[in-house]
Motif scaffolding. Sequence first.
Motif, short mmCIF file in Angstrom:
data_model
loop_
_atom_site.label_atom_id
_atom_site.label_comp_id
_atom_site.label_asym_id
_atom_site.label_seq_id
_atom_site.Cartn_x
_atom_site.Cartn_y
_atom_site.Cartn_z
N GLY A 85 0.81 -1.22 0.00
CA GLY A 85 0.00 0.00 0.00
C GLY A 85 0.84 1.26 0.00
N ASP A 86 1.82 1.30 0.91
CA ASP A 86 2.66 2.50 1.00
C ASP A 86 3.63 2.63 -0.16
OD1 ASP A 86 1.36 3.24 3.26
OD2 ASP A 86 2.97 2.76 4.65
N LEU A 87 4.04 1.51 -0.73
CA LEU A 87 4.91 1.55 -1.90
C LEU A 87 4.21 2.29 -3.03
CD1 LEU A 87 7.59 0.50 -3.21
CD2 LEU A 87 6.27 -1.47 -4.01
N PHE A 88 2.94 1.96 -3.25
CA PHE A 88 2.15 2.63 -4.29
C PHE A 88 1.84 4.07 -3.91
CE2 PHE A 88 0.67 -1.82 -5.40
CZ PHE A 88 1.37 -1.86 -6.59
N SER A 101 -3.12 12.69 -4.39
CA SER A 101 -3.03 11.29 -3.96
C SER A 101 -4.01 11.03 -2.83
CB SER A 101 -1.60 10.98 -3.48
OG SER A 101 -0.67 11.08 -4.53
N GLN A 102 -4.12 11.97 -1.90
CA GLN A 102 -5.04 11.79 -0.78
C GLN A 102 -6.49 11.87 -1.23
OE1 GLN A 102 -4.47 10.78 2.23
NE2 GLN A 102 -2.25 10.68 1.96
N LEU A 103 -6.77 12.55 -2.32
CA LEU A 103 -8.11 12.54 -2.90
C LEU A 103 -8.48 11.12 -3.30
CD1 LEU A 103 -10.69 13.60 -4.25
CD2 LEU A 103 -9.32 14.09 -6.26
N VAL A 104 -7.59 10.47 -4.03
CA VAL A 104 -7.85 9.09 -4.46
C VAL A 104 -7.95 8.18 -3.23
CG1 VAL A 104 -7.04 7.17 -5.88
CG2 VAL A 104 -6.61 9.53 -6.61
N MET A 105 -7.14 8.46 -2.22
CA MET A 105 -7.17 7.66 -0.99
C MET A 105 -8.51 7.77 -0.26
SD MET A 105 -4.38 5.91 -0.35
CE MET A 105 -4.31 5.74 1.43
N SER A 106 -9.31 8.78 -0.62
CA SER A 106 -10.62 8.93 0.02
C SER A 106 -11.56 7.79 -0.34
CB SER A 106 -11.26 10.27 -0.36
OG SER A 106 -11.58 10.31 -1.75
N LEU A 107 -11.17 6.97 -1.31
CA LEU A 107 -11.95 5.77 -1.64
C LEU A 107 -11.76 4.68 -0.59
CD1 LEU A 107 -11.13 5.53 -5.47
CD2 LEU A 107 -13.27 6.33 -4.43
N ALA A 108 -10.71 4.79 0.23
CA ALA A 108 -10.39 3.76 1.21
C ALA A 108 -11.53 3.45 2.19
CB ALA A 108 -9.12 4.14 1.96
N ALA A 164 -4.83 3.08 -1.64
CA ALA A 164 -6.13 3.01 -0.98
C ALA A 164 -6.52 1.56 -0.69
CB ALA A 164 -7.20 3.67 -1.84
N LEU A 165 -6.29 0.68 -1.65
CA LEU A 165 -6.59 -0.74 -1.46
C LEU A 165 -5.73 -1.33 -0.36
CD1 LEU A 165 -6.92 -1.84 -5.21
CD2 LEU A 165 -8.75 -1.87 -3.50
#
Length: 294
Positions: A85-88, A101-108, A164-165
Amino acid sequence: MPFQSHIGEIASLLTAVCWTLSAIFFEKAGRRVGSLSVNIIRIFLGIIFLGLTTLVTRGMFFPMDATSYNWFWLGISGIIGFFLGDLFLFKSYTVIGSRTSQLVMSLAPMITAVIGWLFLSEILSVKSILGIIVSISGIMIAVAGKRLKLNVPLKGFLYALGGALGQAVGLVLSKKGMGDYDAVAATQIRAIFGFVCFALLVTFVKRWGRVLKASSDKQSITPIAIGAVFGPFVGVALSLYAVQHTDTGIAATLMALVPIFIIVPTAIMFKEKITARQVIGAVISIAGASVFFL
């Protein structure tokens, strides 16, 4: 309602604050020395910080009292969350920046809630589901560009989606493997497995020279060290404490407020403009998050 009844939600909000700070400092370092060097150094420092903490609080530097069940599930969680996860995610910082990046992470949160429902039998109330939807909508409005489109390279988007995944699966597996075990010690187990994976990767791609160079570069090691305190040390420990005391979907949603918290700091540090859309989105997102405290 009493403070104690919302301790999980409060820990989740503090996690978001910590991850905001770590994202900023890691982006700064990653632009200078690369995401791989930043990752392995910050996890190594995180293991040291966590060990010193448990030495004081529990009398042991390593989690020697953890069961094989704890080691197995937390280990897998560390591989998926800390490593993959953190690598990506850190790679996405160098491609599209920490804010996008944190916008996309909002899918988490949505991913986490679904996984928690499937594997942990967690059933969210209608109020909680509404809070998740409103909060994420605010995040999307705040950080997205015009017409709510992600005007970023596909590669960067996919890196962030992978982050996010990884966060979602890692969080659910952490809750499964942790149970009532100490959150700080559990974080160290995850970090140990993540570090081993990164060490193998660095060896395979022959990057130890770059890692050593980065560790001796004051302009790189300082933000990495600061990020390590707020990321794999305090931040992740708080995230595990949070999922111990509230549903993973709720915890993940409150942790996903990072894109809101990060607006002002990135505007100051990276000279990024703050727009009316971001302010409106922040208000909506905070309103959604407040549902959990009603």
